[in-house]
Design a protein around this motif. Structure first.
Motif, PDB file in Angstrom:
ATOM      1  N   PHE A 376       0.757  -1.234   0.001  1.00 13.40           N
ATOM      2  CA  PHE A 376      -0.001   0.037  -0.003  1.00 13.40           C
ATOM      3  C   PHE A 376       0.830   1.270  -0.139  1.00 13.40           C
ATOM      4  N   THR A 377       1.725   1.283   1.081  1.00 15.17           N
ATOM      5  CA  THR A 377       2.669   2.397   1.039  1.00 15.17           C
ATOM      6  C   THR A 377       3.658   2.761   0.036  1.00 15.17           C
ATOM      7  N   ASN A 378       4.055   1.645  -0.571  1.00 14.42           N
ATOM      8  CA  ASN A 378       5.225   1.788  -1.681  1.00 14.42           C
ATOM      9  C   ASN A 378       4.718   2.175  -2.764  1.00 14.42           C
ATOM     10  N   THR A 379       3.417   1.502  -3.238  1.00 11.21           N
ATOM     11  CA  THR A 379       2.945   1.893  -4.223  1.00 11.21           C
ATOM     12  C   THR A 379       2.599   3.308  -4.605  1.00 11.21           C
ATOM     13  N   PHE A 380       1.701   3.950  -3.640  1.00  9.39           N
ATOM     14  CA  PHE A 380       1.637   5.352  -3.792  1.00  9.39           C
ATOM     15  C   PHE A 380       2.941   6.278  -3.667  1.00  9.39           C
ATOM     16  N   ARG A 381       3.848   5.862  -2.970  1.00  3.91           N
ATOM     17  CA  ARG A 381       4.938   6.656  -2.953  1.00  3.91           C
ATOM     18  C   ARG A 381       5.763   6.484  -4.369  1.00  3.91           C
ATOM     19  N   ALA A 382       5.685   5.550  -4.922  1.00  7.39           N
ATOM     20  CA  ALA A 382       6.383   5.394  -6.470  1.00  7.39           C
ATOM     21  C   ALA A 382       5.760   5.943  -7.429  1.00  7.39           C
ATOM     22  N   LEU A 383       4.496   6.487  -7.445  1.00  4.56           N
ATOM     23  CA  LEU A 383       3.738   7.193  -8.635  1.00  4.56           C
ATOM     24  C   LEU A 383       4.525   8.132  -8.868  1.00  4.56           C
ATOM     25  N   ASN A 384       4.628   8.574  -9.960  1.00  2.00           N
ATOM     26  CA  ASN A 384       5.340   9.991 -10.481  1.00  2.00           C
ATOM     27  C   ASN A 384       4.606  10.270 -11.753  1.00  2.00           C
ATOM     28  N   PRO A 385       4.101  11.565 -11.723  1.00  2.00           N
ATOM     29  CA  PRO A 385       3.398  12.135 -12.841  1.00  2.00           C
ATOM     30  C   PRO A 385       4.110  12.238 -14.109  1.00  2.00           C
ATOM     31  N   ALA A 386       5.500  12.651 -14.013  1.00  3.53           N
ATOM     32  CA  ALA A 386       6.390  12.740 -14.891  1.00  3.53           C
ATOM     33  C   ALA A 386       7.064  11.558 -15.426  1.00  3.53           C
ATOM     34  N   GLU A 387       6.807  10.347 -15.157  1.00  4.57           N
ATOM     35  CA  GLU A 387       7.236   9.266 -15.578  1.00  4.57           C
ATOM     36  C   GLU A 387       6.420   8.312 -16.412  1.00  4.57           C
TER      37      GLU A 387
END
Length: 488
Positions: A376-387
């Motif tokens: 849960f935590t890592n999935t959201f943290r890994a999201l990046n709109p520029a990638e």
């Protein structure tokens, strides 16, 4: 009452004004903590002490105060009476192992309860020993500090001391006392206690006290007690939404653990979720999953309905009209909660504006996370709109494309979106295995360095630091393999 314990001088910064002690006697029992054999300071929260107006340097070595062997000047110790619905069943409770020393008034005029947890038997102990073990008290210290750093309303831990005595649970364990700081310890169960005794004068005095302490602006409302119910509901809806947004599972959402201040209280069998699954349960005694992650919003509404029942005599003189007012308030909880939850989840996805399809976008991601057992935590943290979409398969790629399209409907550039996301998606949470490592080191080897390192990392959960890498890795345990316990 037992002979008075010695008091500590005012140079320590104590500034008590004990309004709860002036409430009707049926709401509390006056008594002092039971002294312990050999109090020793384990951990002391210097920053919290200073914020309370206390002389941290003078108190950091005064373990006797935080064990109950000495009383702060001005304290009026008492055990609070309350009831509770425990796993849906009503019972009389009260502080069975806690003593409220009083209310500290800070230099800015704020009022906080100072409570000793594990301070000995009380009239409400129900054959219990009134004591606490070191492990659960350190767990509360760690998790409450983490919740505060995450920006979630919570009680705080000022100190943990060992007692030099053993407590007996499944095994012999070192005893400890925790000093808990709270906006108050007024609970849904406190109102249930007064209502169950059919003492309307005490019920009204408690309601007036709660308004004065937490909702002063509502005192002059046309219907102050209905306004109180609605305000408590609002705070609880916001609090539970914040829990859901970080994957926190309280574990024991009985009505005696619902604080009217809107703070998270009682860190017994709590834990944070790794792999996303709404059915996640950690508590060893929650065998039917009543308090599972996905059930927390509905349980909060159920608990608030018990508060509404207790308040009925104050809502309206006519019972039918009182019921109609209470039902209308409680029925609005779902909408209120969903509003807060959507706000929180939008922030996690970098959404500044509101669009009709946002809920579907969020739920689509959560569905994928459940199917993939994604963290849960890592999935959201890994999201990046520029990638571009990472290599997570076609289902995630399709979702990522929908998210990118949604981001284009708002004016904020990618860097601003990412900063917003970073501020709402923690890099670190109290991973269960890291908490257990810290507790084991403290309990088995008297080594507090592991806990202190964990606390240092948790103090800044939204920062990316290389030292945090070991704290971001899930335990790898199979679902259901990790259990937590109440500690009583």
């Amino acid at each position: 009452m037992p002979a008075s314990a010695p008091t500590t001088p005012n140079s320590s910064g104590w500034n008590f004004d004990n309004s709860y002690a002036r409430l009707p006697a049926m709401l509390h029992e006056q008594l002092e903590p039971t002294p312990v054999k050999e109090p020793r300071m384990v951990v002391f929260n210097h920053a919290l002490a200073q914020s309370l107006g206390l002389n941290a340097s003078a108190l950091a070595e005064r373990a006797a105060i935080f064990a109950g062997n000495e009383l702060p000047e001005g304290a009026e110790p008492l055990a609070q009476a309350y009831a509770g619905h425990q796993y849906g069943h009503f019972t009389g409770l009260g502080d069975g192992r806690a003593i409220l020393l009083g209310e500290q008034i800070t230099p800015t005029g704020e009022r906080y309860d100072v409570q000793l947890k594990g301070s000995g038997p009380t009239p409400f102990s129900r054959r219990g020993d009134g004591r606490a073990a070191l492990g659960p008290m350190l767990r509360e210290y760690i998790i409450s500090e983490a919740m505060h750093a995450l920006g979630i309303p919570t009680t705080h831990s000022l100190a943990v001391v060992t007692t030099g005595e053993k407590v007996f649970r499944q095994e012999s364990l070192p005893g400890a006392v925790l000093t808990r700081i709270a906006a108050s310890h007024i609970r849904v169960g406190t109102f249930e206690w007064a209502a169950a005794h059919r003492d309307q004068s005490a019920l009204q005095a408690l309601a007036d006290h709660t308004l004065q302490r937490h909702y002063l602006a509502l005192v002059t409302a046309e219907a102050p007690y209905l306004a109180l119910l609605e305000a408590v509901m609002e705070r609880q809806a916001r609090l539970i939404a914040q829990w859901q947004c970080v994957g926190f599972i309280h574990g024991v959402m009985n009505t005696d653990n619902v604080a009217l201040s809107g703070e998270t209280i009682d860190y017994g069998p709590c834990a944070f979720m790794d792999a996303f699954d709404p059915a996640t349960v950690f508590s060893s005694i929650d065998r039917n999953g009543r308090y599972a992650y996905g059930n927390q919003p509905q349980i909060a509404q159920w608990n608030l309905a018990r508060l509404a029942e207790a308040l009925l005599p104050l809502l309206h003189a006519d019972e039918k009209q009182a019921l109609e007012l209470a039902n209308a308030a409680i029925e609005s909880f779902k909408t209120t909660f969903e509003g807060h939850w959507l706000t929180g989840m939008r922030a996690k996805l970098g959404l500044f504006t509101e669009e009709a399809g946002d809920r579907a976008l969020i739920e689509s991601l959560l569905t994928w996370m459940k199917e993939q057992k994604a963290d849960f935590t890592n999935t959201f943290r890994a999201l990046n709109p520029a990638e571009t979409a990472p290599q997570e398969g076609p289902a995630f790629a399709a979702w990522h494309a929908q998210w990118q399209a949604r981001l284009k409907l708002q004016p904020q550039p990618a860097n601003e979106v990412l900063a917003h996301m970073r501020a709402h998606n923690p890099a670190v949470i109290p991973r269960n295995h890291k908490v257990e490592e810290a507790l084991a080191a403290a309990m088995e080897h008297s080594d507090l360095s592991v806990m202190q390192r964990l606390l240092n990392v948790l103090a800044k959960p939204y920062e990316d630091r290389e030292v945090q890498s070991e704290f971001t890795t899930p335990s790898g345990l199979a679902p259901g393999a990790y259990q937590t316990f109440c500690g009583t």
